[in-house]
Design an enzyme around this catalytic site. Structure first.
Site, PDB file in Angstrom:
ATOM      1  N   PRO A 353       0.855  -1.190   0.000  1.00 46.35           N
ATOM      2  CA  PRO A 353       0.000   0.000   0.000  1.00 46.35           C
ATOM      3  C   PRO A 353       0.897   1.248   0.000  1.00 46.35           C
ATOM      4  CG  PRO A 353      -0.160  -1.188   2.097  1.00 46.35           C
ATOM      5  CD  PRO A 353       0.876  -1.892   1.292  1.00 46.35           C
ATOM      6  N   ASP A 529       5.940   2.328   2.257  1.00 51.11           N
ATOM      7  CA  ASP A 529       5.051   1.198   2.505  1.00 51.11           C
ATOM      8  C   ASP A 529       4.242   1.526   3.759  1.00 51.11           C
ATOM      9  OD1 ASP A 529       3.915  -1.203   3.240  1.00 51.11           O
ATOM     10  OD2 ASP A 529       5.697  -2.411   2.789  1.00 51.11           O
ATOM     11  N   HIS A 530       2.956   1.748   3.569  1.00 47.69           N
ATOM     12  CA  HIS A 530       2.131   2.211   4.685  1.00 47.69           C
ATOM     13  C   HIS A 530       1.844   1.098   5.689  1.00 47.69           C
ATOM     14  CE1 HIS A 530      -0.027   5.046   6.892  1.00 47.69           C
ATOM     15  NE2 HIS A 530      -0.950   5.435   6.047  1.00 47.69           N
ATOM     16  N   ARG A 531       2.310  -0.103   5.403  1.00 42.82           N
ATOM     17  CA  ARG A 531       2.129  -1.178   6.390  1.00 42.82           C
ATOM     18  C   ARG A 531       3.130  -1.019   7.534  1.00 42.82           C
ATOM     19  NH1 ARG A 531       2.919  -6.238   2.568  1.00 42.82           N
ATOM     20  NH2 ARG A 531       4.705  -4.916   2.089  1.00 42.82           N
ATOM     21  N   VAL A 533       5.300   2.054   7.748  1.00 43.70           N
ATOM     22  CA  VAL A 533       5.630   3.467   7.990  1.00 43.70           C
ATOM     23  C   VAL A 533       4.316   4.232   7.964  1.00 43.70           C
ATOM     24  CG1 VAL A 533       6.692   5.495   6.949  1.00 43.70           C
ATOM     25  CG2 VAL A 533       7.912   3.315   6.882  1.00 43.70           C
TER      26      VAL A 533
END
Ligand code: COA
Length: 558
Positions: A353, A529-531, A533
């Site tokens: 994501p 990577d929004h998982r 950060v």
């Protein structure tokens, strides 16, 4: 060198036993007491250990044979200390006849000598893949020699290619190719055999006599000792090719299951191929899994539908368009780098994501300082661009914001925190996009970084990057500074968690609080990577980069 023949040891009163497993690949090294073969009677099975250490040149029996005490079973080539033909790790197979009837035969009698007693027998040497610096297998993209070719030391034998680099395997000796052991599309790793070369010692001796003085030193690596024994070279290749697919198909693997009835070499081969032996049906006596059983299991999975092998395999099919009906078209194959880039991009884009955070760094002062160094750069024969400063700033920001130096491991619900700072630089080349890695950026000075960036970029453009040059990255910088544009959304380079896009700096009005001032602003785009950060992390990380670039005196504080 001597040839030692291993025989069937005392069987404790049993008359005859069956050979059920040949544990070593001929040509591979064996250690003292290492099991070379498994025998089985009605009641028990036993390993036959090697009584010497050296190279197992050939078996004198085959699986299924019945043998008794004293039956010769294998020949081991033993290189004694001080043997001039033993050059430390080199596999040298002399062309000699051995007598399997003789239990321990000293081979020295067979060595051909010249008129003054020097050893002039032909030596056969297996040229193998040198250290690739990677555990990943590399694909053979070109075989440059044929059987019968004379090659000189340094001549390229085959070209290997990995994700983003190619590497040539040179001959370390002068000789004649007598057998090809690797073919196009084979996947090879460090130590895998490439060709068999015949080095005629008589020629070398003749050269010495003629004053050439360059005795040919065999300096090639031993064949991969861990290569599973699949009987024939062809099967080895098939097995290795199937390895990736087999691993993907096998799921959770228990290689050591005691419910499985298989010899040690079958277990070893299965482990290396990632095959769960509990899924393999045994056709041997009492359900023992034979080599054929493992081979056919692997072959079955090669032909079965498997994990996507092309980057387009798991995409929704594109609509078929008859382009020619609109005008002339040409069909052009993608380069290997382009295929792999497309695959990696797709994997990253569809699994991560992505969020992209934008900002500007005021590099007005940085640029005037950099320009003031142009004479010094010339004197050093290097090129100092903003990239060296950006690299250093990112390295410091990575040290302070360690979340950006992690890799997510979903299968274990863990992340890996790297303790080193290596940064990849995206380089545009004719073959496609490649990402050489500058190592230990935090420990290097600006001049050193400037030099290294341009050295690796040049290597990349010439297609000369080695596997080591593209490995070990923690973060990537993609600079489009020369091309214009404001911002863009770079795609994270898996398994990293973030990437910084750099666009062209331009003078823009900047509100100082009282007035608009013309300042040189550098557009920065940070995709992450929004998982792993979150937005606040990205704001802090980008803020640190921006502040360091806007006031490069801060770089000296770290
Ligand atoms: N803004 C303004 N000017 C810039 C700049 C920026 N952000 N970045 C570089 N420049 C200037 C340099 O200062 C230099 O000018 P100068 O000679 O007057 O000092 C000029 O542009 C050329 O720089 P370049 O030779 O490209 O060096 P570099 O260190 O900036 O970049 C590479 C090196 C390898 C990154 C670059 O050549 C490259 O290949 N970029 C393409 C990367 C890419 O394709 N990314 C997309 C990935 S999807």
């Amino acid at each position: 060198m001597t040839i030692e023949v291993i025989v069937v040891p005392d069987l404790g009163g049993v008359d005859s036993v069956e050979v059920i497993d040949l544990a070593i690949t001929p040509g591979a090294r064996v250690e003292l007491d290492e099991s070379i073969l498994v025998l089985e009677s009605d009641k028990a099975s036993m390993d036959v250990p090697s009584t010497s250490e050296g190279v197992l040149s050939r078996y004198l029996v085959k699986e299924g044979d019945s043998v008794t005490v004293g039956t010769p079973i294998a020949e081991i080539e033993v290189h004694s200390v001080g043997d001039p033909s033993d050059s430390g790790g080199t596999i040298i197979l002399s062309d000699v006849e051995s007598n399997s009837e003789t239990v321990r035969q000293n081979h020295q009698n067979d060595v051909k000598t010249d008129s003054i007693g020097r050893d002039v027998s032909d030596e056969v040497i297996i040229a193998s893949v040198p250290d690739t610096g990677s555990s990943e297998a590399l694909e053979v993209v070109e075989v440059l020699v044929s059987v019968g070719d004379k090659v000189c030391e340094g001549d390229t034998l085959v070209t290997l290619e990995s994700d983003k680099a190619s590497m040539e395997v040179p001959a370390s000796v002068t000789g004649t190719v007598i057998e090809l052991l690797a073919f196009e599309s084979d996947k090879l790793s460090t130590g895998d055999p490439v060709v068999r070369l015949k080095l005629n010692k008589a020629d070398a001796v003749l050269d010495e006599d003629n004053g050439a003085g360059n005795s040919v030193e065999p300096l090639l690596d031993p064949p991969n000792e861990s290569m599973p024994n699949f009987g024939t070279d062809e099967n080895v290749t098939i097995a290795k090719r199937a390895q990736t697919e087999a691993v993907a198909l096998a799921g959770a693997i228990d290689y050591s299951s005691s419910d499985v009835y298989a010899g040690p070499s079958i277990r070893l081969a299965a482990r290396e191929l990632g095959v769960d032996l509990t899924h393999v049906a045994g056709s041997g006596p009492r359900g023992r899994i034979t080599r054929e059983d493992l081979n056919s299991f692997v072959a079955q999975h090669i032909s079965a539908p498997r994990v996507p092998s092309s980057f387009s395999d798991n995409m929704t099919p594109q609509p078929e368009v008859d382009f020619e009906s609109f005008g002339p078209v040409e069909r052009v194959g993608l380069s290997k780098v382009e295929i792999l880039t497309a695959r990696n991009m797709q994997q990253s884009w569809s699994t991560i994501p992505h969020v992209t955070h934008f900002d500007d760094a005021d590099i007005t002062e940085l640029e005037s300082f950099r320009k003031s160094l142009s004479d010094e750069a010339k004197a050093k024969s290097t090129k100092l661009t903003p990239l060296a400063f950006i690299l250093k700033s990112v390295a410091i920001a990575l040290r302070v914001n360690s979340k950006f130096n992690r890799s997510l491991e979903l299968k274990s619900n863990e992340y890996l925190q790297r303790k080193y700072i290596n940064i990849g630089i995206a380089v545009d080349t004719q073959r496609g996009l490649v990402v050489p890695v500058v190592k230990d950026v935090d420990k290097k000075g600006i001049w050193e970084l400037a030099e290294e960036v341009h050295r690796v970029a040049e290597k990349a453009r010439q297609g000369k990057l080695s596997v080591v040059d593209i490995q070990g990255g923690c973060f990537t910088i993609s600079s489009l500074g020369t091309l214009g544009g404001n911002y863009f959304t770079p795609i994270v380079n898996l398994p990293e968690v973030a990437i910084l896009g750099v666009s062209k700096a331009a003078i823009k009005p900047f509100w100082s609080g009282n007035e608009f001032q013309p300042r040189l602003l550098l557009p920065l785009s940070l995709s992450y990577d929004h998982r792993i950060v979150n937005g606040a992390d990205a704001g802090r990380f980008m803020g640190d980069i921006r502040d360091l670039l806007s006031d490069i005196r801060q770089l000296t504080m770290f």
